[in-house]
Design a protein around this motif. Structure first.
Motif, PDB file in Angstrom:
ATOM      1  N   MET B  93     130.140  -7.683  82.026  1.00 16.11           N
ATOM      2  CA  MET B  93     130.029  -6.247  82.302  1.00 16.11           C
ATOM      3  C   MET B  93     130.720  -5.844  83.604  1.00 16.11           C
ATOM      4  SD  MET B  93     126.100  -5.870  83.568  1.00 16.11           S
ATOM      5  CE  MET B  93     125.430  -6.280  81.968  1.00 16.11           C
ATOM      6  N   ASN B  94     131.474  -6.776  84.173  1.00 14.41           N
ATOM      7  CA  ASN B  94     132.181  -6.467  85.423  1.00 14.41           C
ATOM      8  C   ASN B  94     131.276  -5.850  86.480  1.00 14.41           C
ATOM      9  OD1 ASN B  94     134.872  -7.387  85.091  1.00 14.41           O
ATOM     10  ND2 ASN B  94     135.196  -5.755  83.581  1.00 14.41           N
ATOM     11  N   GLY B  95     130.124  -6.460  86.659  1.00 13.34           N
ATOM     12  CA  GLY B  95     129.238  -5.925  87.687  1.00 13.34           C
ATOM     13  C   GLY B  95     127.946  -6.708  87.747  1.00 13.34           C
ATOM     14  N   LEU B  96     126.926  -6.090  88.297  1.00 16.48           N
ATOM     15  CA  LEU B  96     125.646  -6.759  88.489  1.00 16.48           C
ATOM     16  C   LEU B  96     124.633  -6.352  87.428  1.00 16.48           C
ATOM     17  CD1 LEU B  96     125.111  -6.539  92.346  1.00 16.48           C
ATOM     18  CD2 LEU B  96     125.727  -8.552  90.992  1.00 16.48           C
ATOM     19  N   HIS B  97     124.005  -7.357  86.858  1.00 21.34           N
ATOM     20  CA  HIS B  97     122.873  -7.183  85.958  1.00 21.34           C
ATOM     21  C   HIS B  97     121.664  -7.717  86.728  1.00 21.34           C
ATOM     22  CE1 HIS B  97     120.204  -8.087  82.530  1.00 21.34           C
ATOM     23  NE2 HIS B  97     120.906  -7.200  81.857  1.00 21.34           N
ATOM     24  N   LYS B  98     120.493  -7.323  86.311  1.00 18.24           N
ATOM     25  CA  LYS B  98     119.294  -7.841  86.986  1.00 18.24           C
ATOM     26  C   LYS B  98     119.262  -9.371  86.960  1.00 18.24           C
ATOM     27  CE  LYS B  98     114.276  -7.439  87.257  1.00 18.24           C
ATOM     28  NZ  LYS B  98     113.053  -6.919  86.602  1.00 18.24           N
ATOM     29  N   ASN B  99     119.845  -9.935  85.882  1.00 23.82           N
ATOM     30  CA  ASN B  99     119.946 -11.401  85.787  1.00 23.82           C
ATOM     31  C   ASN B  99     120.512 -12.024  87.069  1.00 23.82           C
ATOM     32  OD1 ASN B  99     119.141 -11.366  83.133  1.00 23.82           O
ATOM     33  ND2 ASN B  99     121.189 -11.714  82.259  1.00 23.82           N
ATOM     34  N   ASP B 100     121.515 -11.352  87.637  1.00 27.94           N
ATOM     35  CA  ASP B 100     122.196 -11.936  88.799  1.00 27.94           C
ATOM     36  C   ASP B 100     121.259 -12.011  90.000  1.00 27.94           C
ATOM     37  OD1 ASP B 100     124.837 -12.283  87.607  1.00 27.94           O
ATOM     38  OD2 ASP B 100     124.761 -10.112  87.400  1.00 27.94           O
ATOM     39  N   LEU B 101     120.412 -11.016  90.133  1.00 24.59           N
ATOM     40  CA  LEU B 101     119.442 -11.046  91.238  1.00 24.59           C
ATOM     41  C   LEU B 101     118.394 -12.124  90.993  1.00 24.59           C
ATOM     42  CD1 LEU B 101     120.544  -7.897  91.070  1.00 24.59           C
ATOM     43  CD2 LEU B 101     118.935  -7.701  92.966  1.00 24.59           C
ATOM     44  N   ILE B 102     117.999 -12.278  89.729  1.00 18.57           N
ATOM     45  CA  ILE B 102     117.048 -13.350  89.385  1.00 18.57           C
ATOM     46  C   ILE B 102     117.674 -14.714  89.713  1.00 18.57           C
ATOM     47  CG2 ILE B 102     115.851 -14.494  87.478  1.00 18.57           C
ATOM     48  CD1 ILE B 102     115.626 -11.692  86.132  1.00 18.57           C
ATOM     49  N   MET B 103     118.949 -14.872  89.341  1.00 19.84           N
ATOM     50  CA  MET B 103     119.611 -16.158  89.587  1.00 19.84           C
ATOM     51  C   MET B 103     119.819 -16.406  91.083  1.00 19.84           C
ATOM     52  SD  MET B 103     119.600 -17.511  86.710  1.00 19.84           S
ATOM     53  CE  MET B 103     120.394 -19.021  87.272  1.00 19.84           C
ATOM     54  N   ALA B 104     120.068 -15.345  91.844  1.00 16.98           N
ATOM     55  CA  ALA B 104     120.182 -15.496  93.304  1.00 16.98           C
ATOM     56  C   ALA B 104     118.863 -16.019  93.867  1.00 16.98           C
ATOM     57  CB  ALA B 104     120.559 -14.158  93.935  1.00 16.98           C
ATOM     58  N   ALA B 105     117.761 -15.451  93.388  1.00 13.44           N
ATOM     59  CA  ALA B 105     116.435 -15.899  93.861  1.00 13.44           C
ATOM     60  C   ALA B 105     116.206 -17.355  93.468  1.00 13.44           C
ATOM     61  CB  ALA B 105     115.343 -15.002  93.273  1.00 13.44           C
ATOM     62  N   ARG B 106     116.648 -17.729  92.266  1.00  9.60           N
ATOM     63  CA  ARG B 106     116.459 -19.128  91.841  1.00  9.60           C
ATOM     64  C   ARG B 106     117.365 -20.076  92.618  1.00  9.60           C
ATOM     65  NH1 ARG B 106     115.942 -18.898  85.224  1.00  9.60           N
ATOM     66  NH2 ARG B 106     114.271 -17.347  85.142  1.00  9.60           N
ATOM     67  N   THR B 107     118.529 -19.593  93.017  1.00  4.61           N
ATOM     68  CA  THR B 107     119.434 -20.418  93.810  1.00  4.61           C
ATOM     69  C   THR B 107     118.782 -20.750  95.163  1.00  4.61           C
ATOM     70  OG1 THR B 107     121.310 -19.318  92.772  1.00  4.61           O
ATOM     71  CG2 THR B 107     121.767 -20.572  94.767  1.00  4.61           C
ATOM     72  N   ASP B 108     118.108 -19.761  95.746  1.00  3.69           N
ATOM     73  CA  ASP B 108     117.395 -20.012  97.003  1.00  3.69           C
ATOM     74  C   ASP B 108     116.332 -21.084  96.817  1.00  3.69           C
ATOM     75  OD1 ASP B 108     118.871 -18.189  98.447  1.00  3.69           O
ATOM     76  OD2 ASP B 108     117.402 -16.581  98.323  1.00  3.69           O
ATOM     77  N   GLU B 109     115.695 -21.076  95.656  1.00  7.33           N
ATOM     78  CA  GLU B 109     114.658 -22.093  95.412  1.00  7.33           C
ATOM     79  C   GLU B 109     115.261 -23.477  95.268  1.00  7.33           C
ATOM     80  OE1 GLU B 109     111.139 -19.473  93.306  1.00  7.33           O
ATOM     81  OE2 GLU B 109     112.307 -20.832  92.070  1.00  7.33           O
ATOM     82  N   VAL B 110     116.446 -23.556  94.685  1.00  8.73           N
ATOM     83  CA  VAL B 110     117.135 -24.848  94.515  1.00  8.73           C
ATOM     84  C   VAL B 110     117.461 -25.451  95.876  1.00  8.73           C
ATOM     85  CG1 VAL B 110     119.334 -25.852  93.795  1.00  8.73           C
ATOM     86  CG2 VAL B 110     118.057 -24.415  92.205  1.00  8.73           C
ATOM     87  N   LEU B 111     117.662 -24.594  96.861  1.00  4.43           N
ATOM     88  CA  LEU B 111     117.950 -25.080  98.234  1.00  4.43           C
ATOM     89  C   LEU B 111     116.819 -25.935  98.761  1.00  4.43           C
ATOM     90  CD1 LEU B 111     119.865 -24.821 100.715  1.00  4.43           C
ATOM     91  CD2 LEU B 111     118.450 -22.886 101.442  1.00  4.43           C
ATOM     92  N   ASP B 112     115.611 -25.576  98.359  1.00  7.94           N
ATOM     93  CA  ASP B 112     114.429 -26.234  98.930  1.00  7.94           C
ATOM     94  C   ASP B 112     114.000 -27.462  98.151  1.00  7.94           C
ATOM     95  OD1 ASP B 112     114.323 -24.121 100.758  1.00  7.94           O
ATOM     96  OD2 ASP B 112     113.215 -22.876  99.352  1.00  7.94           O
ATOM     97  N   VAL B 113     114.718 -27.781  97.077  1.00  7.20           N
ATOM     98  CA  VAL B 113     114.317 -28.917  96.232  1.00  7.20           C
ATOM     99  C   VAL B 113     114.498 -30.224  97.004  1.00  7.20           C
ATOM    100  CG1 VAL B 113     114.968 -30.280  94.210  1.00  7.20           C
ATOM    101  CG2 VAL B 113     114.795 -27.795  94.026  1.00  7.20           C
TER     102      VAL B 113
END
Lengths: 113, 113
Positions: B93-113
């Motif tokens: 969609m050439n832009g941001l979907h709510k999915n992207d914000l969810i994945m950003a939050a999950r990426t932060d969690e992966v940092l702490d693994v």
């Protein structure tokens, strides 16, 4: 002339000489898929590799990462779905050292592993 | 409001609606380390993570890659010595979907693994 990928990387120091225009012109034909780009005044070598999916692209990124770690010289590795873009330059000298051309040639070899 | 990382990613289609300005303003405080950038007219989420060396940066890149593969939505992962820059957006969609914000939050969690 021998294979570029078989040459040794020298330890790189901030005061090491950048590659000369003549040597660059002589060596670039040995890595024909690579281009020279200039980013904020810094010459860099860049090549984009295409893959069928993310998994294959990630596997290649890891092989390049392991190669980099093994010689202590690290490129920028941009991993996207189906595509990996590798950029080599010598941070210490803000430009290209012959090492970078050698590593570009070795990166091409890693593709075929 | 619940944790963003715990929300489900919806299947994303080219005709899915981009996130609204209101929803973006509401959700960005949940991922305070992320910024919105615009690249060639496309809104994207980006965060840079710092590491002590290349090996740790590569390990994090791989965890993010595995996360991406597990949900079938893939960011751009730029791996450099001691630094990983993650960029999420919805190509379809050439832009941001709510999915992207969810994945950003999950990426932060992966940092702490």
């Amino acid at each position: 002339m021998g294979e570029l990928s078989k040459e040794s990387c020298e330890a790189c120091r901030a005061d090491a000489p950048k590659i000369s225009d003549e040597e660059l012109a002589l060596l670039m034909p040995k890595i024909p898929e690579w281009g020279v780009i200039v980013v904020e005044g810094v010459m860099q070598l860049q090549r984009e590799y295409r893959f069928k999916n993310f998994k294959q692209a990630m596997a290649f990124s890891n092989r390049v990462g392991e190669l980099a770690e093994s010689v202590g010289h690290h490129p920028a590795i941009l991993l996207e779905w189906g595509r990996v873009t590798i950029t080599w330059w010598s941070h210490e000298m803000n430009g290209l050292h012959k090492n970078d051309l050698i590593m570009a040639a070795r990166t091409d070899e890693v593709l075929d592993v």
